[in-house]
Design a protein around this motif. Sequence first.
Motif, mmCIF file in Angstrom:
data_model
loop_
_atom_site.group_PDB
_atom_site.id
_atom_site.type_symbol
_atom_site.label_atom_id
_atom_site.label_comp_id
_atom_site.label_asym_id
_atom_site.label_seq_id
_atom_site.Cartn_x
_atom_site.Cartn_y
_atom_site.Cartn_z
ATOM 1 N N ARG A 38 0.755 -1.446 -0.045
ATOM 2 C CA ARG A 38 0.041 0.040 -0.124
ATOM 3 C C ARG A 38 0.859 1.185 0.067
ATOM 4 O O ARG A 38 0.715 2.383 -0.732
ATOM 5 C CB ARG A 38 -0.887 -0.086 1.210
ATOM 6 N N TYR A 39 1.916 1.027 0.713
ATOM 7 C CA TYR A 39 2.767 2.303 0.909
ATOM 8 C C TYR A 39 3.320 2.663 -0.671
ATOM 9 O O TYR A 39 3.225 3.699 -1.172
ATOM 10 C CB TYR A 39 4.159 2.195 1.629
ATOM 11 N N SER A 40 3.949 1.392 -1.217
ATOM 12 C CA SER A 40 4.471 1.496 -2.569
ATOM 13 C C SER A 40 3.211 2.005 -3.763
ATOM 14 O O SER A 40 3.467 2.924 -4.515
ATOM 15 C CB SER A 40 4.696 0.067 -3.106
ATOM 16 N N ALA A 41 1.969 1.602 -3.405
ATOM 17 C CA ALA A 41 0.740 2.158 -4.254
ATOM 18 C C ALA A 41 0.786 3.726 -3.818
ATOM 19 O O ALA A 41 0.743 4.623 -5.227
ATOM 20 C CB ALA A 41 -0.341 1.200 -3.852
ATOM 21 N N TYR A 42 0.976 4.127 -2.928
ATOM 22 C CA TYR A 42 0.949 5.834 -2.770
ATOM 23 C C TYR A 42 1.972 6.361 -3.665
ATOM 24 O O TYR A 42 1.792 7.045 -4.108
ATOM 25 C CB TYR A 42 1.162 6.160 -1.258
ATOM 26 N N VAL A 43 3.219 5.880 -3.508
ATOM 27 C CA VAL A 43 4.316 6.347 -4.222
ATOM 28 C C VAL A 43 4.070 6.236 -5.672
ATOM 29 O O VAL A 43 4.383 7.288 -6.320
ATOM 30 C CB VAL A 43 5.657 5.602 -3.738
ATOM 31 N N LEU A 44 3.583 5.106 -6.089
ATOM 32 C CA LEU A 44 3.296 5.056 -7.701
ATOM 33 C C LEU A 44 2.073 5.490 -8.090
ATOM 34 O O LEU A 44 1.683 5.454 -9.303
ATOM 35 C CB LEU A 44 3.362 3.534 -7.964
#
Length: 121
Positions: A38-44
Amino acid sequence: MNASPACPCGSGSSLNECCGHFHSGTAAPSALLLMRSRYSAYVLGQIDYLIATTLPAQQAQLDRQSISDWSLSSTWLGLEVDSNEVLGGQPEHAFVTFNVRWHDNTGEHSHRERSAFVQVG
């Protein structure tokens, strides 16, 4: 052959070997990996993934445009996982405590959270 970039979650693995699998539809096998993805999804800027991985009972309350604006207007500076507690049960419950840092037009920010996860499906 193009190498996959490093995963934004900070695992040290490539995006394809880490959170990319989950963003492509593979279910995360643990609360910790789901939180990291989910953190990576925010970044991307993967807003559909963020909504889809929110507890279904809470999805209707989400403001998609606000999530997208925050995701895309921020420079994500890192994720630190402090603890991962699997409580078990059916469905399985867990807590992940983490700290996330980002920069936006008002400055640098840090947010620490103990997030609850419930296995769905």
